[in-house]
Scaffold this active site. Structure first.
Site, short mmCIF file in Angstrom:
data_model
loop_
_atom_site.label_atom_id
_atom_site.label_comp_id
_atom_site.label_asym_id
_atom_site.label_seq_id
_atom_site.Cartn_x
_atom_site.Cartn_y
_atom_site.Cartn_z
N GLU A 54 1.48 2.97 16.91
CA GLU A 54 0.31 3.08 17.78
C GLU A 54 0.40 1.94 18.81
OE1 GLU A 54 -3.19 5.08 15.12
OE2 GLU A 54 -2.73 3.00 14.64
N ASN A 112 -5.87 4.81 11.02
CA ASN A 112 -6.75 4.24 10.00
C ASN A 112 -8.20 4.71 10.13
OD1 ASN A 112 -4.90 2.98 8.42
ND2 ASN A 112 -4.97 1.05 9.55
N SER A 125 -4.20 -3.74 11.86
CA SER A 125 -4.47 -2.34 11.53
C SER A 125 -5.94 -2.00 11.70
CB SER A 125 -4.03 -2.04 10.10
OG SER A 125 -4.48 -3.04 9.24
N HIS A 180 1.11 -1.15 16.44
CA HIS A 180 0.76 -0.95 15.03
C HIS A 180 1.80 -0.06 14.36
CE1 HIS A 180 -2.09 0.68 11.76
NE2 HIS A 180 -1.47 -0.41 11.35
N1 CAA Z 1 12.82 1.42 3.44
C1 CAA Z 1 13.73 2.28 3.93
N2 CAA Z 1 13.81 3.58 3.57
C2 CAA Z 1 12.96 4.00 2.63
C3 CAA Z 1 11.99 3.17 2.05
C4 CAA Z 1 11.93 1.82 2.49
N3 CAA Z 1 11.03 0.95 2.03
N4 CAA Z 1 11.26 3.90 1.17
C5 CAA Z 1 11.78 5.14 1.19
N5 CAA Z 1 12.80 5.21 2.08
C6 CAA Z 1 13.57 6.39 2.45
C7 CAA Z 1 14.50 6.76 1.34
O1 CAA Z 1 15.75 6.09 1.48
C8 CAA Z 1 14.64 8.27 1.52
O2 CAA Z 1 15.58 8.56 2.55
P1 CAA Z 1 16.54 9.86 2.41
O3 CAA Z 1 15.61 11.04 2.23
O4 CAA Z 1 17.27 9.88 3.70
O5 CAA Z 1 17.37 9.59 1.22
C9 CAA Z 1 13.28 8.69 2.05
O6 CAA Z 1 12.69 7.49 2.62
C10 CAA Z 1 12.43 9.22 0.95
O7 CAA Z 1 12.36 8.22 -0.04
P2 CAA Z 1 12.40 8.46 -1.62
O8 CAA Z 1 13.17 9.73 -1.91
O9 CAA Z 1 12.82 7.21 -2.29
O10 CAA Z 1 10.91 8.61 -2.02
P3 CAA Z 1 9.83 9.58 -1.45
O11 CAA Z 1 10.38 10.89 -1.08
O12 CAA Z 1 8.72 9.47 -2.42
O13 CAA Z 1 9.39 8.89 -0.07
C11 CAA Z 1 7.96 7.55 1.19
C12 CAA Z 1 8.86 7.63 -0.03
C13 CAA Z 1 8.78 7.58 2.47
C14 CAA Z 1 7.24 6.20 1.11
C15 CAA Z 1 6.97 8.77 1.18
O14 CAA Z 1 6.37 8.88 -0.06
C16 CAA Z 1 5.90 8.68 2.23
O15 CAA Z 1 6.13 8.97 3.39
N6 CAA Z 1 4.68 8.27 1.82
C17 CAA Z 1 3.55 8.12 2.73
C18 CAA Z 1 3.63 6.78 3.39
C19 CAA Z 1 2.47 6.55 4.30
O16 CAA Z 1 1.53 7.31 4.41
N7 CAA Z 1 2.54 5.42 5.00
C20 CAA Z 1 1.48 5.00 5.87
C21 CAA Z 1 0.62 4.03 5.13
S1 CAA Z 1 -0.71 3.49 6.12
C22 CAA Z 1 -0.08 2.23 6.99
O17 CAA Z 1 1.01 1.80 6.84
C23 CAA Z 1 -0.95 1.68 8.05
C24 CAA Z 1 -1.95 0.72 7.68
O18 CAA Z 1 -2.42 0.04 8.60
C25 CAA Z 1 -2.52 0.59 6.33
#
Ligand code: CAA
Length: 292
Positions: free
Chosen positions: A152, A190, A119, A140
């Site tokens: 990415e 990032n 990342s 990524h």
């Molecule tokens: N696996 C599979 N599906 C998942 C999941 C997982 N671990 N977590 C959540 N989901 C699904 C749920 O099943 C749900 O699907 P439906 O709407 O179809 O029922 C949907 O995602 C929404 O989940 P929740 O209702 O449980 O919870 P939420 O609405 O709070 O969503 C989230 C959770 C998807 C994590 C959302 O909060 C989100 O998108 N957050 C931001 C995540 C983000 O920014 N990620 C990038 C991080 S940076 C990175 O990864 C890169 C790096 O290099 C650091």
């Protein structure tokens, strides 16, 4: 070039997600972990996520079973020798990644493409450990891998056009949307996301607002799915700190420097959701903000 057999190195949070989406998309996957305990934990994570997809009605039980049958779990690096593509998703440490790529380069078929899910490191530094830098690229993924649409696809100075095109096609075959990026630390997401998260920590450190209010501000004011401090806990404060250190070492710009509070949280083991404690205490439902 056609990809059919995929290898994944590391079955942690990112590796297990990559295994899952690749198996669902019809690829034959072998994932390697370093010991039995990590392999068992990875297997359980993949299984739980596939079960969750079935329970949510997103995946038929028969498709889960077919995907499961396409996944092999191993501790033997040599089991990746016949893969068309190997994706490395181990700890964010250059020496560890370079060692693995060197070993893979010696083991894998000539045609095997080697990808890293790094990342923040530059892909070319990892590619330079191999004799095939033209067949090394960055792929990524984002957490949670089954949900986040982006991959990415990173082309280094040495990545061949065919390798890059294959990486783009592979991301699309997983049902993801690829974005092509240059091999600069942090790529697109990032580079922009990390200073934002670090600024949120600095705001908390200065007492601009409470932890929940900083989060609520960005959720309600900008329609983000989660607030920045919740996202820090979600990414892992140790991971974030490591990424920030790498970006800071690369760019020497203060906006990438890990704030003291982040370092203190890591030192105290408040690593975020995976540790049960970070900015919030996850033993409570809903999680409760902890004091700073
Ligand atoms: N696996 C599979 N599906 C998942 C999941 C997982 N671990 N977590 C959540 N989901 C699904 C749920 O099943 C749900 O699907 P439906 O709407 O179809 O029922 C949907 O995602 C929404 O989940 P929740 O209702 O449980 O919870 P939420 O609405 O709070 O969503 C989230 C959770 C998807 C994590 C959302 O909060 C989100 O998108 N957050 C931001 C995540 C983000 O920014 N990620 C990038 C991080 S940076 C990175 O990864 C890169 C790096 O290099 C650091």
């Amino acid at each position: 070039m056609e990809i059919r057999k995929v290898g994944v190195l590391g079955c942690g949070l990112m590796g297990s997600g990559i295994v899952e989406v690749a198996a669902i998309a019809g690829f034959e996957v072998v994932v390697r972990e370093v010991d039995e305990a990590l392999l068992d934990a990875g297997r359980a994570r993949v299984r739980a996520s596939l079960d969750r997809a079935v329970a949510k009605g997103k995946l038929a039980a028969a498709d889960r079973d077919a995907a499961t049958a396409r996944i092999g779990f191993t501790m033997d690096l040599a089991a990746l020798a016949d893969r068309d593509l190997v994706i490395e998703a181990v700890v964010e440490d250059l020496d560890t990644k370079r060692e693995l790529f060197k070993a893979l380069d010696g083991l894998c078929a000539r045609h095997t493409l080697l990808a890293t899910n790094t990342s923040s490191l530059t892909v070319v530094e990892i590619a330079a450990a191999t004799q095939r830098p033209d067949r090394v690229l960055g792929l990524h993924f984002f957490n949670p891998v089954p949900v986040m649409k982006l991959v990415e696809v990173v082309r280094t100075l040495a990545t061949s056009e065919e390798t890059f095109a294959t990486g783009m096609a592979f991301a699309r075959a997983l049902g993801k949307e690829p974005v092509a990026t240059k091999d600069t630390s942090g790529f697109v997401v990032n580079l922009l996301l990390v200073p934002y998260l670090l600024d949120a920590i600095r705001a908390a450190e200065r007492g601009v607002a409470s932890i929940p209010d900083i989060d609520r501000g960005m959720v309600l004011g900008c329609d983000h799915p989660m607030g920045p401090l919740t996202l820090c806990d979600f990414v892992g404060n140790d991971t974030l700190c490591r990424i920030a250190e790498i970006l800071y070492a690369e760019y020497r710009e203060s906006r990438y420097a890990p704030p003291p509070l982040l370092k203190r949280l890591v030192a105290m083991g408040r690593l975020g959701r995976k540790a049960g404690r970070g900015f919030y205490d996850y033993s409570a439902d809903p999680p409760v903000a902890l004091s700073l």
